[in-house]
Design a protein around this motif. Structure first.
Motif, short mmCIF file in Angstrom:
data_model
loop_
_atom_site.label_atom_id
_atom_site.label_comp_id
_atom_site.label_asym_id
_atom_site.label_seq_id
_atom_site.Cartn_x
_atom_site.Cartn_y
_atom_site.Cartn_z
N LEU A 51 6.19 -5.83 -9.77
CA LEU A 51 4.96 -4.91 -10.12
C LEU A 51 5.28 -3.93 -11.22
O LEU A 51 4.40 -2.90 -11.71
CB LEU A 51 4.56 -4.13 -8.69
N ARG A 52 6.65 -3.86 -11.77
CA ARG A 52 7.00 -3.03 -12.44
C ARG A 52 7.43 -3.78 -13.94
O ARG A 52 6.84 -3.77 -14.91
CB ARG A 52 8.06 -1.90 -12.13
N ASP A 53 8.80 -4.36 -13.88
CA ASP A 53 9.03 -4.95 -15.04
C ASP A 53 8.20 -6.24 -15.24
O ASP A 53 8.12 -6.55 -16.23
CB ASP A 53 10.70 -5.54 -14.66
N GLY A 54 7.67 -6.76 -14.30
CA GLY A 54 7.09 -8.06 -14.44
C GLY A 54 5.53 -7.81 -14.98
O GLY A 54 4.99 -8.49 -15.96
N ASN A 55 5.13 -6.67 -14.59
CA ASN A 55 3.66 -6.18 -14.80
C ASN A 55 3.55 -5.80 -16.18
O ASN A 55 2.79 -6.05 -17.06
CB ASN A 55 3.25 -5.00 -13.67
N GLN A 56 4.76 -5.07 -16.66
CA GLN A 56 4.75 -4.48 -18.12
C GLN A 56 4.95 -5.54 -19.13
O GLN A 56 4.62 -5.36 -20.35
CB GLN A 56 5.91 -3.31 -18.32
N ALA A 57 5.33 -6.81 -18.70
CA ALA A 57 5.33 -8.01 -19.74
C ALA A 57 4.34 -8.75 -19.79
O ALA A 57 4.17 -9.76 -20.59
CB ALA A 57 6.74 -8.66 -19.01
N LEU A 58 3.31 -8.30 -19.06
CA LEU A 58 1.90 -9.24 -19.00
C LEU A 58 0.84 -8.91 -20.25
O LEU A 58 1.00 -7.79 -20.59
CB LEU A 58 1.15 -8.99 -17.67
N VAL A 59 0.29 -9.88 -20.74
CA VAL A 59 -0.59 -9.45 -21.87
C VAL A 59 -1.49 -8.30 -21.55
O VAL A 59 -2.09 -7.75 -22.21
CB VAL A 59 -1.09 -10.93 -22.38
N GLN A 60 -2.20 -8.92 -20.35
CA GLN A 60 -3.21 -8.06 -19.65
C GLN A 60 -2.54 -7.58 -18.31
O GLN A 60 -2.65 -8.20 -17.29
CB GLN A 60 -4.26 -8.63 -19.54
N GLU A 286 17.98 -7.88 -8.34
CA GLU A 286 16.64 -7.55 -8.69
C GLU A 286 15.89 -8.51 -9.70
O GLU A 286 16.73 -9.39 -10.37
CB GLU A 286 16.60 -6.17 -9.62
N GLY A 287 14.70 -8.98 -9.46
CA GLY A 287 14.25 -10.04 -10.33
C GLY A 287 12.65 -10.02 -9.84
O GLY A 287 12.01 -9.21 -9.23
N CYS A 288 12.10 -11.19 -10.52
CA CYS A 288 10.72 -11.54 -10.30
C CYS A 288 10.44 -12.86 -9.75
O CYS A 288 11.30 -13.62 -10.10
CB CYS A 288 9.79 -11.06 -11.69
N LEU A 289 9.24 -13.25 -9.40
CA LEU A 289 9.07 -14.42 -8.87
C LEU A 289 8.69 -15.12 -9.94
O LEU A 289 7.99 -14.55 -10.69
CB LEU A 289 7.47 -14.33 -7.89
N PHE A 290 9.14 -16.29 -10.06
CA PHE A 290 9.06 -17.32 -11.01
C PHE A 290 9.49 -16.91 -12.48
O PHE A 290 8.83 -17.05 -13.41
CB PHE A 290 7.58 -17.88 -11.13
N SER A 291 10.44 -15.86 -12.39
CA SER A 291 10.95 -15.39 -13.53
C SER A 291 10.21 -14.75 -14.78
O SER A 291 10.36 -14.67 -15.90
CB SER A 291 11.82 -16.46 -14.44
N ASN A 292 9.23 -13.98 -14.12
CA ASN A 292 8.54 -13.15 -15.05
C ASN A 292 9.13 -11.99 -15.81
O ASN A 292 10.21 -11.69 -14.98
CB ASN A 292 7.10 -12.61 -14.28
N GLY A 293 8.60 -11.47 -16.64
CA GLY A 293 9.47 -10.32 -17.21
C GLY A 293 9.41 -10.41 -18.71
O GLY A 293 9.10 -11.39 -19.52
N GLU A 294 9.90 -9.58 -19.30
CA GLU A 294 10.15 -9.31 -20.73
C GLU A 294 10.77 -10.40 -21.42
O GLU A 294 11.78 -11.03 -20.87
CB GLU A 294 10.58 -7.99 -21.17
N ARG A 295 10.52 -10.92 -22.69
CA ARG A 295 10.74 -11.93 -23.46
C ARG A 295 11.19 -13.10 -22.67
O ARG A 295 10.13 -13.68 -22.36
CB ARG A 295 12.32 -11.39 -23.87
N THR A 296 12.30 -13.71 -22.14
CA THR A 296 12.49 -15.01 -21.43
C THR A 296 12.41 -14.64 -20.12
O THR A 296 12.43 -15.66 -19.11
CB THR A 296 13.88 -15.25 -21.81
N GLY A 297 12.25 -13.38 -19.63
CA GLY A 297 12.00 -12.93 -18.20
C GLY A 297 13.31 -12.63 -17.43
O GLY A 297 14.20 -12.70 -17.96
N ASN A 298 13.06 -12.08 -16.26
CA ASN A 298 13.87 -11.73 -15.31
C ASN A 298 14.50 -12.79 -14.71
O ASN A 298 13.80 -14.03 -14.43
CB ASN A 298 13.35 -10.64 -14.29
#
Length: 639
Positions: A51-60, A286-298
């Motif tokens: 909801l934070r690192d993953g969300n800020q990496a979304l186009v929308q 710390e991380g995201c489901l399915f490696s979402n996140g900035e650049r190559t992801g968390n």
């Protein structure tokens, strides 16, 4: 030729000069390392930052409603620490944090984490957003690597330490030491991230963390969290593990510190680095489901959790319905999960290759025998499948996919799933040619529907209901006469009447069993005739049948029921010899307490006439009717 050679030399020189731009990451001289001898025996503390690192990496980025749904799913999966927002980044983020708190959406045992940079006014906004929550982790970050300090912030090491300490003291004054009674009712924890830890000298990373720890004064009951992040992955996983073990063994008051990992995937090694970091002593991930996140992801939290699961360690996170997790993430992030993603991809448990399919098919047969002896808790041991798809809510039907590269193992698997029968090997080989030819011609993947259509049209009667067995009498040296039980009724062997349509299929007496099933797997002699059973009595068959409503009386003799039936069918004008045959039946219990159990019989017959051969298949509740269907289907194809 000369020009081409010069061009080649120039391109090589250019490539070599390009490589010289990069400097190898220095290895750590740490001979006392112990992590290579460690094993993972328990899960870490998990933190989802979707909801934070993953969300800020979304186009929308997600709106408040979408973030709330995501939060509720994370709680459902079992996450107890969730980074929910960057409240100072936007009014949307601030209001979402307030919404979680004021609506009672946060369970009492769940910690929310809010993030802020090391700037006083933004820290105040962040803490105000968390007012009234039960458990809050305030997460501040400050980049400590040389390149960031010099290029981005223009700060010395001492200036960086002083800023981190001022921020830690400010958070303490606004939270656990606050004069505001409402603030003191919240359980506060501090997380400090020396951002780009992996590219920071270990001495400086330890120095700044020691200073922040002294300012915060953690306890064993409420540890400070040091997030030693690979914000940008620049080193190999083993080097990172050395860094983590060095940090864990050199930080003071280790019992008051939780060492957290936040690995990005710039080199594609985030999962390996995180697992090695845990071996090296880290407590939290710390991380995201399915490696979402900035650049190559968390780092991918799903892969990490299920990797533990396959090693016999309960991750504490419930991914028992992984399809639901995939659907939710894809819907809310608008990012598809890759078809080959570990555990979750649509093709993860699928194989198109014939050798793989054959191995998996044999593995499931072996598994069935093992479960008969030991039950479903038997240890998982399966070719090509390190995890049982059923544990993730995946269907076994998706394991094997068919195309022109597939072999008889996968095709036999599909036939078994559609018709619940196992084909004779020669029929498997023949039908495999049919399926591969169809796939090559059409250029499509083979589905269950295609398998059913091809199998029925090739081997079964087009209208099976058009052939009925009205009555049947069998004798082996003695006349057998018992009254028929009507349509599909079958009389017994040796004078024993059989009730219902399934009598000869194993429920009249042992002698009936011998003749119904004794030649079930008869193999042809070199001259093309089935092997003769040791029982020398000839079976005589007399039956009344109806084909498309037209009644026929047929009689024949043979070594067993099927060959006597084949002899009788020849009387209808067909000319053939029996090359091979097989019969089988399955007993199916009813689905409910009021449902009756049923039996299904299958007959497989290979006939020859001149230089032509044909297989026929019949699947019915009655074994003789199934064999009759198989013979008529094969005989019709020889005409």
């Amino acid at each position: 030729m000369h020009i081409s050679f010069i061009s080649y030399l120039l391109s090589t020189m250019t490539a070599n000069n390009t490589v010289k731009k990069y400097t190898p990451f220095p290895a750590l001289h740490f001979p006392e390392r112990k992590w290579p001898q460690q094993t993972l025996t328990k899960p870490p503390r998990w933190l989802s930052t979707d909801l934070r690192d993953g969300n800020q990496a979304l186009v929308q980025p997600m709106d408040g409603d979408a973030k709330l749904r995501f939060f509720q799913h994370l709680v459902k999966f079992g996450y107890k620490e969730i980074e929910v927002s960057y409240p100072s980044a936007s009014q949307t983020e601030f209001e979402f944090t307030r919404r979680l708190i004021t609506t009672g959406a946060i369970p009492d045992d769940v910690w929310i984490q809010v993030m802020a940079p090391c700037r006083e006014e933004l820290i105040r906004t962040t803490i105000e957003a968390a007012r009234g929550a039960k458990k809050v982790i305030v997460h501040i970050h400050l980049s400590t690597s040389e390149v960031f300090r010099e290029v981005v912030f223009n700060m010395t090491e001492q200036e960086t330490i002083e800023l981190a300490v001022r921020c830690a003291r400010l958070i303490r004054n606004l939270t656990k030491d606050s004069a505001d009674p409402e603030m003191r009712q919240t359980e506060w924890t501090l997380e400090f991230t020396p951002e780009n830890f992996q590219d920071t000298s270990l001495e400086f990373a330890l120095e700044i963390c020691e200073a922040v720890k002294a300012a915060w004064e953690p306890t064993e009951e409420n540890k400070i969290i040091f997030n030693v992040a690979a914000t940008v992955e620049v080193a190999m996983p083993n080097v990172f593990a050395d860094q983590i073990e060095y940090f864990c063994t050199h930080i003071s008051d280790r019992e008051k510190v939780s060492v957290s990992l936040h690995n990005h995937n710039d080199r594609g090694c985030a999962v390996a680095a995180t697992e090695m970091g845990q071996l090296a002593g880290a407590d939290r991930v710390e991380g995201c489901l399915f490696s979402n996140g900035e650049r190559t992801g968390n780092v991918d939290l799903v892969t990490l959790a299920l990797n533990l699961y396959t090693q016999g360690v309960d991750p504490g996170i419930d991914f028992g319905n992984l399809n639901e997790v995939v659907d939710m993430v894809e819907e809310l992030t608008k990012i598809p999960v890759h078809f080959r993603a570990p555990y979750a991809g649509k093709y993860t448990f699928c194989t198109f290759t014939g050798t793989h399919q054959d191995a998996i098919r044999k593995g499931y047969k072996s598994r069935a025998r093992l479960e008969e002896r030991l039950g479903p808790s038997a240890k998982w041991r399966m070719p090509y499948l390190p995890m049982d798809p059923a544990d993730l809510g995946r269907k076994h039907e998706a394991i094997i996919r068919l195309n022109s590269q597939s072999g008889k193992g996968g095709i036999g698997w599909f036939v078994n799933e559609v018709f619940e029968v196992d084909m004779p090997r020669d029929l498997e080989v023949a039908f495999t040619r049919v399926v591969k030819s169809y796939s090559e011609e059409k250029g499509v993947e083979i589905t269950h529907d295609i398998i059913e259509e091809l199998f029925r049209s090739r081997y079964m009667l087009p209208k099976p209901e058009g052939v009925q067995l009205l009555s049947c009498k069998l004798r082996t040296g003695k006349v057998c006469s018992a009254k028929s039980n009507g349509v599909n009724g079958v009389n017994g062997v040796n004078g024993h009447a059989v009730s219902g349509a399934n009598g000869v299929n194993g429920h009249a007496n042992d002698h009936a069993n011998d003749h119904a099933n004794g030649h079930a797997n008869g193999k042809p002699k070199p001259n093309g005739k089935p092997a003769i059973h040791e029982h020398t009595n000839t079976v005589h068959l007399h039956a009344n049948i109806a084909i498309q409503g037209v009644r026929q009386t047929i009689s024949g003799s043979g070594d067993d029921i099927l060959t006597s039936l084949a002899d009788a069918v020849r009387g209808l004008g067909f000319c053939f010899d029996v090359l091979d045959y097989k019969t089988e039946w399955q007993h199916h219990e009813g689905a409910g307490e009021n449902d009756e159990s049923t039996r299904r019989s299958a007959g497989f017959v290979k006939l020859v006439s001149g230089d032509k051969t044909a297989w026929g298949v019949g699947i019915q509740e009655d074994s003789i009717l199934a064999s009759l269907h198989a013979i008529l289907s094969a005989a019709a194809k020889l005409e």
